[in-house]
Design an enzyme around this catalytic site. Structure first.
Site, PDB file in Angstrom:
ATOM      1  N   CYS A   1       0.811  -1.218   0.000  1.00 46.60           N
ATOM      2  CA  CYS A   1       0.000   0.000   0.000  1.00 46.60           C
ATOM      3  C   CYS A   1       0.846   1.271   0.000  1.00 46.60           C
ATOM      4  O   CYS A   1       0.654   2.161  -0.839  1.00 46.60           O
ATOM      5  CB  CYS A   1      -0.991  -0.021   1.157  1.00 46.60           C
ATOM      6  SG  CYS A   1      -0.257   0.167   2.803  1.00 46.60           S
TER       7      CYS A   1
ATOM      8  N   HIS B   1      -2.653   1.483   6.756  1.00 44.03           N
ATOM      9  CA  HIS B   1      -3.012   1.334   5.342  1.00 44.03           C
ATOM     10  C   HIS B   1      -3.203   2.707   4.722  1.00 44.03           C
ATOM     11  O   HIS B   1      -3.646   3.643   5.384  1.00 44.03           O
ATOM     12  CB  HIS B   1      -4.296   0.504   5.192  1.00 44.03           C
ATOM     13  CG  HIS B   1      -4.571   0.108   3.769  1.00 44.03           C
ATOM     14  ND1 HIS B   1      -3.863  -0.872   3.131  1.00 44.03           N
ATOM     15  CD2 HIS B   1      -5.461   0.593   2.853  1.00 44.03           C
ATOM     16  CE1 HIS B   1      -4.305  -1.003   1.878  1.00 44.03           C
ATOM     17  NE2 HIS B   1      -5.275  -0.114   1.689  1.00 44.03           N
TER      18      HIS B   1
ATOM     19  N   HIS C   1      -5.875   1.818  -4.288  1.00 43.90           N
ATOM     20  CA  HIS C   1      -4.961   1.292  -3.268  1.00 43.90           C
ATOM     21  C   HIS C   1      -4.525  -0.113  -3.629  1.00 43.90           C
ATOM     22  O   HIS C   1      -5.096  -0.760  -4.505  1.00 43.90           O
ATOM     23  CB  HIS C   1      -5.620   1.326  -1.884  1.00 43.90           C
ATOM     24  CG  HIS C   1      -6.720   0.306  -1.689  1.00 43.90           C
ATOM     25  ND1 HIS C   1      -6.901  -0.387  -0.519  1.00 43.90           N
ATOM     26  CD2 HIS C   1      -7.690  -0.143  -2.537  1.00 43.90           C
ATOM     27  CE1 HIS C   1      -7.936  -1.207  -0.631  1.00 43.90           C
ATOM     28  NE2 HIS C   1      -8.429  -1.069  -1.831  1.00 43.90           N
TER      29      HIS C   1
END
Length: 351
Positions: free
Chosen positions: A266, A314, A326
């Protein structure tokens, strides 16, 4: 005598009765044991339960991944510092060697002329530190030799300092590498557990719970027009370039620790997107959230970084209309997803 003996009483069937009772009880116990084992067998988890467990494992793996990324960044920096220290020490050692050679030439000339300065004799001895500490003798040397001896003394001192600093960096690097190994084992353990759980589902069940769609599905969810529209709404050209890069990478696989160009985790995706836009971002989510100005969720614009979970583990790139791009996890490629898919933790505008 016979009249005083008591006759032995015989209990008919007593032995057989006890044997039968024992067999009956044993059979009952066996039946109970077998029945209990069957009754307590854990039922197969439903696809929804598997999804919940896998999502939790992936989130825990991502926390460990970001810790790994941070430790790797520090280990790489320590390695660069160590290499720099070693290079500098080697350069100073070369200069010291040249100085000693020059002193040796002077000494040879003085020997041929019939005399050897005491300072030079000490300079060429097997213990150079000793002569360098004797200031009185150094002062008796000629100005040229005195300057050379002074340089040698300075180089020796600096070389020792550099070697001491290098030893500290070696200790730090060893510690960082041990930390990397721990985080790597945590990540791979979590991912292996998630993979085993997912293997119990059919392909259709995996797709239904969101852990089986591939490149085609992720690209189909967003087209070129969406990318152009998002870039046009970005607050500046660099944010627009980062969004464009993210759209080009739709469908790329998630690989933990990867920063592109063909695979990402990520924070690796966001770092690569802004690197393509000429902006240097830190490696981890924890640092990236402080790399720009914080913005409220209601103020989000394409190109903003959006962060999730209480531990800031994240990150994605906002592309407008409540969506982001993402790199989710190993079971899903880089994709467009709703921002409200995960617990929102904050946002930052990098440029």
């Amino acid at each position: 005598m016979g009249a005083h003996r008591r006759p032995r009483q015989r209990i008919t069937g007593g032995g057989r009765g006890r044997t039968a009772a024992t067999i009956t009880l044993a059979g009952a116990a066996t039946a109970t044991g077998l029945g209990g084992g069957t009754g307590h067998a854990a039922p197969e988890p439903t696809p929804a339960q598997v999804k919940a467990k896998v999502d939790k494992l992936y989130q825990e793996a991502e926390v460990a991944t970001e810790k790994y990324n941070g430790a790797k960044e520090k280990a790489d920096a320590a390695e660069r510092r160590l290499e720099k220290l070693r290079d500098e020490a080697a350069r100073k050692q070369d200069r010291l060697n040249s100085t000693r050679e020059a002193l040796g030439s002077v000494a040879a000339a003085q020997y041929r002329s019939g005399g050897l300065d005491p300072a030079l004799r000490l300079a060429l001895s097997a213990d150079p530190d000793r002569y360098l500490d004797d200031a009185a003798l150094v002062e008796r040397a000629g100005s040229r030799q005195q300057a050379a001896v002074g340089r040698a003394r300075k180089d020796l001192r600096e070389i020792e300092q550099l070697r001491g600093a290098a030893r500290v960096e070696v200790t730090s690097l060893t510690s960082r590498r041990a930390e990397l190994k721990r985080h790597r084992e945590t990540v791979t353990g979590k991912l292996d557990a998630a993979r085993r759980l997912l293997s119990r589902l059919t392909a259709e069940e995996r797709a239904r719970v969101g852990h089986g769609t591939g490149d085609r599905a992720s690209r189909a969810s967003s087209g070129p027009r969406d990318g152009l529209s998002a870039s046009a709404q970005a607050p500046n050209s660099r944010a627009a370039a980062a969004v464009t890069y993210a759209y080009r990478k739709l469908g790329s696989p998630y690989v933990w620790g990867a920063t592109g160009p063909d695979a990402f985790d990520c924070s690796g995706l966001t770092q690569a997107a802004y690197r393509a836009a000429g902006v240097s971002l830190p490696r981890t989510t924890y640092a990236q959230i402080d790399a720009g100005r914080r913005v409220a969720r209601s103020e989000l614009l394409p190109g903003d970084l959006v962060f999730f979970y209480s531990g800031i583990s994240h990150v994605g790139i906002y592309v407008g209309d409540g969506k982001m791009i993402h790199a989710p996890n190993p079971s899903a490629p880089v994709r467009v997803a709703p921002v409200d898919q995960m617990p929102f933790a904050g946002a930052a505008r990098v440029v």
